[in-house]
Write a protein that holds these residues in place. Structure first.
Motif, PDB file in Angstrom:
ATOM      1  N   GLY A  53      -0.662   1.633  14.611  1.00  0.00           N
ATOM      2  CA  GLY A  53       0.587   1.481  15.223  1.00  0.00           C
ATOM      3  C   GLY A  53       1.642   2.183  14.481  1.00  0.00           C
ATOM      4  O   GLY A  53       3.007   2.149  14.643  1.00  0.00           O
ATOM      5  N   MET A  54       1.266   2.511  13.017  1.00  0.00           N
ATOM      6  CA  MET A  54       2.351   3.053  12.175  1.00  0.00           C
ATOM      7  C   MET A  54       2.871   4.657  12.412  1.00  0.00           C
ATOM      8  O   MET A  54       2.684   5.458  11.881  1.00  0.00           O
ATOM      9  N   MET A  55       3.595   4.648  13.711  1.00  0.00           N
ATOM     10  CA  MET A  55       4.054   6.032  14.156  1.00  0.00           C
ATOM     11  C   MET A  55       5.509   5.361  14.941  1.00  0.00           C
ATOM     12  O   MET A  55       5.741   4.557  15.515  1.00  0.00           O
ATOM     13  N   HIS A  61       4.954   9.647  11.332  1.00  0.00           N
ATOM     14  CA  HIS A  61       3.888   8.656  11.148  1.00  0.00           C
ATOM     15  C   HIS A  61       3.349   8.737   9.931  1.00  0.00           C
ATOM     16  O   HIS A  61       3.350   9.796   9.283  1.00  0.00           O
ATOM     17  N   CYS A  62       2.446   7.524   9.683  1.00  0.00           N
ATOM     18  CA  CYS A  62       1.750   7.506   8.322  1.00  0.00           C
ATOM     19  C   CYS A  62       0.441   8.506   8.577  1.00  0.00           C
ATOM     20  O   CYS A  62       0.084   8.457   9.625  1.00  0.00           O
ATOM     21  N   HIS A  63       0.135   9.110   7.566  1.00  0.00           N
ATOM     22  CA  HIS A  63      -0.930   9.902   7.695  1.00  0.00           C
ATOM     23  C   HIS A  63      -2.131   9.347   7.263  1.00  0.00           C
ATOM     24  O   HIS A  63      -3.297  10.117   7.060  1.00  0.00           O
ATOM     25  N   ASN A  64      -1.971   8.145   6.985  1.00  0.00           N
ATOM     26  CA  ASN A  64      -3.615   7.361   6.912  1.00  0.00           C
ATOM     27  C   ASN A  64      -3.728   7.289   8.457  1.00  0.00           C
ATOM     28  O   ASN A  64      -3.198   6.529   9.289  1.00  0.00           O
ATOM     29  N   ILE A  65      -4.967   7.843   8.875  1.00  0.00           N
ATOM     30  CA  ILE A  65      -5.243   8.034  10.164  1.00  0.00           C
ATOM     31  C   ILE A  65      -5.398   6.523  10.825  1.00  0.00           C
ATOM     32  O   ILE A  65      -5.187   6.359  11.844  1.00  0.00           O
ATOM     33  N   TYR A  66      -5.930   5.657  10.036  1.00  0.00           N
ATOM     34  CA  TYR A  66      -6.286   4.328  10.396  1.00  0.00           C
ATOM     35  C   TYR A  66      -5.039   3.490  10.819  1.00  0.00           C
ATOM     36  O   TYR A  66      -4.647   2.665  11.880  1.00  0.00           O
ATOM     37  N   HIS A  67      -4.134   3.786   9.885  1.00  0.00           N
ATOM     38  CA  HIS A  67      -2.835   2.983   9.927  1.00  0.00           C
ATOM     39  C   HIS A  67      -1.790   3.692  11.137  1.00  0.00           C
ATOM     40  O   HIS A  67      -1.421   2.984  11.825  1.00  0.00           O
ATOM     41  N   ALA A  68      -1.960   4.832  11.250  1.00  0.00           N
ATOM     42  CA  ALA A  68      -1.438   5.552  12.427  1.00  0.00           C
ATOM     43  C   ALA A  68      -1.945   5.109  13.655  1.00  0.00           C
ATOM     44  O   ALA A  68      -1.011   4.714  14.764  1.00  0.00           O
ATOM     45  N   MET A  96       0.850  -1.028   0.175  1.00  0.00           N
ATOM     46  CA  MET A  96       0.016   0.002   0.087  1.00  0.00           C
ATOM     47  C   MET A  96       0.819   1.336   0.166  1.00  0.00           C
ATOM     48  O   MET A  96       2.012   1.244   0.335  1.00  0.00           O
ATOM     49  N   PRO A  97       0.360   2.450  -0.516  1.00  0.00           N
ATOM     50  CA  PRO A  97       1.125   3.623  -0.213  1.00  0.00           C
ATOM     51  C   PRO A  97       0.845   4.098   0.796  1.00  0.00           C
ATOM     52  O   PRO A  97      -0.166   3.995   1.572  1.00  0.00           O
ATOM     53  N   HIS A  98       1.731   4.816   1.481  1.00  0.00           N
ATOM     54  CA  HIS A  98       1.702   5.514   2.934  1.00  0.00           C
ATOM     55  C   HIS A  98       2.181   6.999   2.882  1.00  0.00           C
ATOM     56  O   HIS A  98       3.210   7.171   2.349  1.00  0.00           O
ATOM     57  N   PRO A  99       1.512   8.108   3.253  1.00  0.00           N
ATOM     58  CA  PRO A  99       1.913   9.334   3.207  1.00  0.00           C
ATOM     59  C   PRO A  99       2.796   9.516   4.592  1.00  0.00           C
ATOM     60  O   PRO A  99       1.894   9.514   5.767  1.00  0.00           O
TER      61      PRO A  99
HETATM   62 CU   LIG Z   1      -0.148   4.034   6.053  1.00  0.00          CU
END
Ligand SMILES: [Cu+2]
Length: 498
Positions: free
Chosen positions: A490-492, A480-487, A435-438
């Protein structure tokens, strides 16, 4: 609500197995909790001699919004989403009082601003959460001109209506345009029978049960037919988000009741495009026009003409256009196989009928630029110097379990990155997922290999990039990832000064 036909994500990092298994076995929601140090009130900031002060009051509260005939209950700043634009000039001191009238703790994060850490709005890292019924004074100097926005840094609150533009004017701005339009893009689910919190719970539950996402039904009664999912040759892959939103909004309006931007043929317009989306990458195009991109994330680039551009969650792009005569669709088309239509605004310089909600400007199939393809203006480059310290930043994760990681573990279990004041830190960033991640950095900017500075970089699946940052703003910060659901899953990771 969750996408029906999704599949597993690749876990490319061997280190991921441990944390993923842990979460799966425990059955716990893998949302990270931060330590709750008492921070107290930040030190007041007196203005320096000659410094202008911009004061504002921001009331976060429940509101009822009208999305083109459908009313939704949500949370917003003031009466609307987006909230009122906050505007200052580079060098000003901002004094913004947040009044929390929400039924939940909140904070404000000033996205992209290189501000003092006490004002960065990360609960447990830079401040205490602002409790229900309480207020908090954010005081900070805004050093850089540009297009920014602000939003909470608590849970999935960003995916409600809690966002508003922050425009920092350049005292040296040549002002070579007649009009300025601020366009805020959003993916909308709140109040349509679910909330962002419930969406996250569902993602986690689906991930824990090992099933693919289930379609929880009801798509809010909008039918745009089967719009093309877009180009097949995008850099972002086929799996660009986790939530199938019922609405995509521009300036809070759905495409069936779009905002109308009035101008005159021949006028030059500066567009300031902000993505407040939580889980959606858009392609932005203005029918009948080519746009000249001039800035991204506030930083000037060598002006370049394009038919369209991609914008990830948290990114901003400024563009200029010379208006033609007529009625033109400005479209924000979600990437990936979304069913909920698209974002639409209408540019009007002459009489004519409004375009249909599902209009497809041919520019969407033309040249589409992304941030990393832009060349920096010389004024925006980091000074040339060597790297003092290098750190890896590996983005990983999966849908089942729904756990997203940096450096092999979700936030709270991964180790903070460390840097000393004055160092140049090189982040060897690798997206190890499909997936892409911002990727978003607080309090600083990172420079891409070509020197372009950004605070939010859309990383394509499996992409690697070296990002340089100058440690010139001591404090505790987040990446962190700015996909709020990813963040939230745990993606921080923390970036701490030694
Ligand atoms: Cu992400």
């Amino acid at each position: 609500m969750i996408r029906p036909s999704r599949r597993q994500l690749i876990i490319a990092g061997l280190g991921l197995g441990a944390s993923a298994t842990l979460a799966a076995c425990s059955g716990d929601v893998p949302v990270t909790s931060r330590p709750t140090a008492p921070f107290g009130l930040p030190e007041p900031v007196p203005p320096s001699p000659g410094q202008s002060v911009v004061s504002a009051r921001l009331t976060a509260r429940p509101v009822t919004l009208d999305l083109g005939g459908r009313t939704v209950q949500t949370w917003a700043y003031g009466d609307s989403a987006p909230g009122a634009t906050l505007r200052a000039t580079a060098g000003d001191l901002l004094r913004v009082t947040l009044d929390n009238q929400l039924p939940a703790d909140t904070t404000v994060h000033w996205h992209g601003v290189r501000l003092r850490p006490q004002a960065d709005g990360v609960p447990g890292l830079t401040q205490d959460p602002v409790r229900v019924g309480k207020s908090f004074l954010y005081e900070f100097t805004v050093p850089d001109p540009g297009t920014y926005f602000f939003h909470p840094h608590v849970g999935t609150q960003l995916d409600r209506g809690l966002y508003a533009p922050l425009i920092i004017d350049d005292p040296a701005e040549p002002g070579d345009y007649d009009l300025e339009w601020v366009l805020v893009l959003d993916d909308w689910v709140d109040g349509t029978g679910t909330t962002p919190e419930e969406v996250l719970e569902q993602l986690v539950a689906d991930g824990a049960s090992g099933t693919d996402g289930t379609d929880h039904g009801t798509m809010a009664g909008m039918d745009h037919g089967s719009m093309s999912a877009g180009r097949s040759d995008t850099p972002w892959g086929t799996d660009t988000g986790d939530v199938d939103y019922p609405y995509y909004l521009i300036n809070g309006r759905p495409p069936t009741d779009p905002p109308v931007l009035q101008g005159r043929a021949g006028q030059r317009v500066r567009l300031r495009v902000i993505s407040a989306a939580s889980d959606t990458i858009f392609t932005v195009a203005l029918g009948g026009h080519r746009m000249t991109l001039t800035h991204t994330d506030g930083w000037p680039v060598r002006p370049v003409q394009t038919d369209a551009f991609y914008i990830g969650m948290g990114e901003r792009y400024d563009a200029t256009v010379t208006l033609g005569s007529g009625v033109f669709p400005l479209v924000a088309r979600p990437q990936g196989g979304r069913t909920g239509g698209q974002g639409l605004a209408v540019v009007r310089t002459a009489t004519g009928t409004l375009p249909p909600a599902d209009v497809t400007p041919e520019e969407l199939d033309g040249k589409v630029l992304t941030g990393s393809q832009l060349q920096p203006d010389d004024a925006g480059r980091l000074p040339n110097r060597g790297t003092d310290v290098t750190a890896a930043l590996r983005l990983g994760g999966s849908m089942a379990p729904y756990v997203w990681t940096i450096n092999g573990a979700p936030y709270g279990q991964n180790e903070a990155l460390r840097v000393a004041p004055g160092q140049r830190l090189r982040l060897d960033a690798t997206n190890m997922t499909m997936m892409p991640h911002p990727l978003h950095l607080h309090g600083h900017t990172f420079a891409l290999p070509n020197g372009l500075r950004k605070d939010t970089l859309l990383m394509a699946p499996m992409e690697s990039v070296a990002l340089d940052l100058d440690a010139d703003n001591p404090g505790d910060w987040m990446i962190h990832c700015h996909n709020i659901y990813h963040a939230e899953a745990g993606m921080m990771i923390d970036l701490r000064y030694t």
